[in-house]
Scaffold this active site. Structure first.
Site, PDB file in Angstrom:
ATOM      1  CB  ALA A 245     -16.623   4.578 -11.962  1.00 48.34           C
TER       2      ALA A 245
ATOM      3  CD  GLU B 253     -10.765   2.614  -6.775  1.00 48.34           C
ATOM      4  OE1 GLU B 253     -10.752   2.974  -5.817  1.00 48.34           O
ATOM      5  OE2 GLU B 253     -11.653   2.620  -7.742  1.00 48.34           O
TER       6      GLU B 253
ATOM      7  CD  GLU C 277     -10.672   7.770  -8.687  1.00 49.65           C
ATOM      8  OE1 GLU C 277     -10.937   6.430  -8.871  1.00 49.65           O
ATOM      9  OE2 GLU C 277      -9.443   8.104  -8.789  1.00 49.65           O
TER      10      GLU C 277
END
Length: 260
Positions: A68, A114, A134
């Site tokens: 991300a 993901e 993460e």
């Protein structure tokens, strides 16, 4: 759909096959909110296009998506994240009825992993690396990483990856059941298109119903899943494709499916 900034879309890269390519090379295809919205919008258009029967999602030969876009989230509060509701975009992507194949080369980490897992199949190059790191930046997967990874590779492997942030190679991913196949980098596009063509020559009606039934297996008991499968099986007999497919079999010829 307006011209996207962070993806490239080709609705007919091959007959009946569309291609979406993530296009933030300087940021290693980091998934910011705009990119994900563009992917969602492109998938919606392609899902409604009768000339598309299978969709390939890739980041190119160097990297799929390295995660991300942390810069968008670093200073956000819990309420900020709740109000942004970025995961509604992922929920909409999940509703795509046509099969999506991820072609993964290089890093598929965090949100990138993901995004690959939200697709229906994954073809990986020899350079592919998968991970949910993460935990190393003080948070955890939020777009399905703890759920889809666990369902794909099992509790203990998923727990190790999520709690340590370790990456796994394409070979490890194949052995764990996360991906379909490993190919050389230079053959990634060719091999992914080959799989897409195998799917695209089948009945579009049956493909959508079969995809829906397989996905339902993760959200129901065995009995509920069998009932759902059975209803979708019966529904295929309302299609022209079913009549054509069985007639072609009896007549020993190739079927000509129309998606009706």
């Amino acid at each position: 759909m307006s011209t996207p900034e962070f993806i490239k879309v080709n609705p007919q890269v091959e007959k009946f096959i569309a291609l979406i390519e993530l296009n933030r090379p300087k940021e290693l295809n980091a998934l910011n909110r705009q990119l994900m919205a563009e992917v969602r919008d492109a998938l919606k258009v392609l899902d409604e296009d009768d000339n598309v029967r299978a969709i390939i999602l890739t980041g190119g030969e160097k990297v799929f998506a390295a995660g991300a876009d942390i810069k968008q989230m670093a200073n956000a509060t819990a309420i900020d994240m709740f109000n942004i509701d970025q995961f509604s975009t992922w929920d909409q992507i999940k509703k795509t009825k046509k099969p999506i194949i991820a072609a993964v080369s290089g890093f598929a980490l965090g949100g990138g992993c993901e995004l690959a897992m939200i697709c229906d199949m994954i073809i990986a190059s020899e350079t592919a690396k998968f991970g949910q790191p993460e935990i190393k930046i003080g948070t955890m997967p939020g777009a399905g990483g703890t759920q889809r990874l666990t369902r794909a590779i099992g509790k203990v492997r998923a727990m190790e990856m999520v709690l340590t942030g370790k990456f796994i190679s394409a070979e490890e991913a194949l052995n764990a059941g996360l991906i379909n196949k490993i190919v050389p980098v230079e053959l990634l596009y060719t091999e992914t298109v080959k799989l897409a063509k195998e799917i695209a020559k089948q009945s579009p009606v049956a493909i959508k119903l079969a995809k829906e039934s397989v996905n339902n297996a993760f959200n129901s008991t065995l009995e509920e899943g069998l009932l759902f499968e059975r209803k979708n099986f019966y529904l295929t007999f309302a299609s022209e494709d079913q009549k054509e497919g069985m007639a072609a079999f009896v007549e020993k010829r190739e079927p000509d499916f129309k998606g009706k």
